[in-house]
Design an enzyme around this catalytic site. Structure first.
Site, PDB file in Angstrom:
ATOM      1  N   HIS A 230       0.916  -1.106  -0.077  1.00 31.72           N
ATOM      2  CA  HIS A 230       0.003  -0.221  -0.188  1.00 31.72           C
ATOM      3  C   HIS A 230       0.850   1.728  -0.276  1.00 31.72           C
ATOM      4  O   HIS A 230       0.693   1.548  -0.899  1.00 31.72           O
ATOM      5  CB  HIS A 230      -1.132   0.111   1.191  1.00 31.72           C
ATOM      6  N   HIS A 289       0.733  -2.574   9.476  1.00 32.71           N
ATOM      7  CA  HIS A 289       2.085  -3.248   9.419  1.00 32.71           C
ATOM      8  C   HIS A 289       3.092  -2.207  10.187  1.00 32.71           C
ATOM      9  O   HIS A 289       3.273  -1.388  11.370  1.00 32.71           O
ATOM     10  CB  HIS A 289       2.663  -2.231   8.178  1.00 32.71           C
TER      11      HIS A 289
END
Length: 337
Positions: A230, A289
């Site tokens: 992303h 993340h």
């Protein structure tokens, strides 16, 4: 920076003032005054239904009102999102978002919102297919603007203008190759560094899984180094869009032409798409993340943008820049004349 300030309005001057073409009804301020209209120029407000528009004649008046709103919206976005300063500062802003978002996440200072759910609408219908959205909106924008630029500024014929547009469109092929190679590399690294944790029964033999997909098929959890796709893709798409918008610096399109409506529509759509990419980049930074995974993903996205638009596209054998022969880092490369 101070020298460019007063020249910004002259870029918007390419778009004639609203009062020069609007009827009496369009001049009337909506409830809340003109200040509210300036605050959100892309809003609706139903101005085409006011008496002035009604007198102008049914569908024609409504269509003219919609074109005026599109014109206002495009003019405002050009002065904001499409400014040269945005192109120079956006890479640093994205890095700052990664740093600040990671600090908030590690400090457990992030409130619970629907955006932390991976199944939220923006993630499912936009981010998961981010390159497709970027590709199919930039495709007509680059093609139309480059063709018109070549004909009006370089006085090329139809054939040479088409070839020029095709050359610039090859930037999308470069972007597709970057997206494909990088996402494949990310998956390879995650598979190479990962292990599968399963909740199997004690009497079942322990199995080794080679990939994340095999692990998930057996209801396992894959623990590997997952570089943030992303952060990579959203940063690269946002930077690519704002670079391609620079072609508007060299265009001067007649106000009443259909081409102007097409270009404005594509431009406004790309601006809103860029806002979505930056917003979802923020959500990724604060909800998902580890810091190293996000930082590496963002750095790869920024590197892909820098190598193409700041280095390779300056060379003769390349897709070229949106504005030919003008380095993107140049101070002259802004929406001012």
């Amino acid at each position: 920076m101070a020298g460019r300030g007063p020249r910004m309005p002259t870029a918007a001057a390419l778009l004639p003032p609203l009062t020069a073409t609007a009827g009496p009804g369009a001049r009337r301020a909506p409830p809340g005054g003109a200040r509210g209209a300036r605050r959100w120029p892309c809003g609706g407000g139903g101005r085409s239904r006011e008496p002035g528009s009604a007198r102008s004649g049914g569908r024609e008046g409504g269509g003219r009102g919609a074109m005026e709103r599109l014109e206002r919206c495009s003019r405002s976005l050009r002065a904001g999102l499409a400014a040269g300063a945005v192109r120079r500062r956006l890479p640093w802003v994205l890095l700052g978002i990664v740093l600040l978002g990671s600090a908030l996440k590690d400090g457990d200072l992030v409130p619970e919102t629907p955006m932390q759910n991976k199944r939220n609408l923006l993630n499912v219908y936009f981010v998961k297919v981010a390159w497709a959205w970027t590709f199919w909106l930039l495709l007509p924008f680059i093609g139309v603007t480059t063709y018109f630029f070549a004909k009006s500024k370089f006085l090329y014929g139809p054939t040479k203008s088409i070839l020029t547009a095709l050359r610039r469109l090859s930037a999308l092929l470069v972007g597709t190759a970057i997206w494909y190679v990088c996402t494949g590399l990310f998956m390879y690294i995650e598979n190479l560094t990962g292990m599968c944790s399963t909740s199997g029964k004690h009497n079942e033999p322990h199995r080794l899984y080679a990939t994340k997909q095999e692990c998930h098929q057996n209801n396992g959890i894959w623990n590997g180094f997952d570089i943030s796709g992303h952060c990579f893709l959203l940063s690269y798409c946002a930077l690519m869009i704002v670079e391609e918008m620079a072609v508007l610096e060299g265009l001067s399109i007649d106000q009443n032409s259909k081409l102007r409506v097409v270009v404005n529509s594509l431009f406004v759509s790309l601006c809103f798409l860029t806002m979505i990419w930056v917003f979802m980049f923020v959500c990724t930074a604060i909800y998902f993340h580890d810091f190293s995974q996000k930082l590496l993903g963002a750095l790869i996205g920024l590197s892909a943008w820098y190598v193409t638009y700041r280095v390779w596209y300056l060379k003769p054998f390349s897709p070229g820049l949106p504005l030919p022969n003008i380095p993107l880092s140049s101070k002259k490369y802004s929406y001012s004349r």
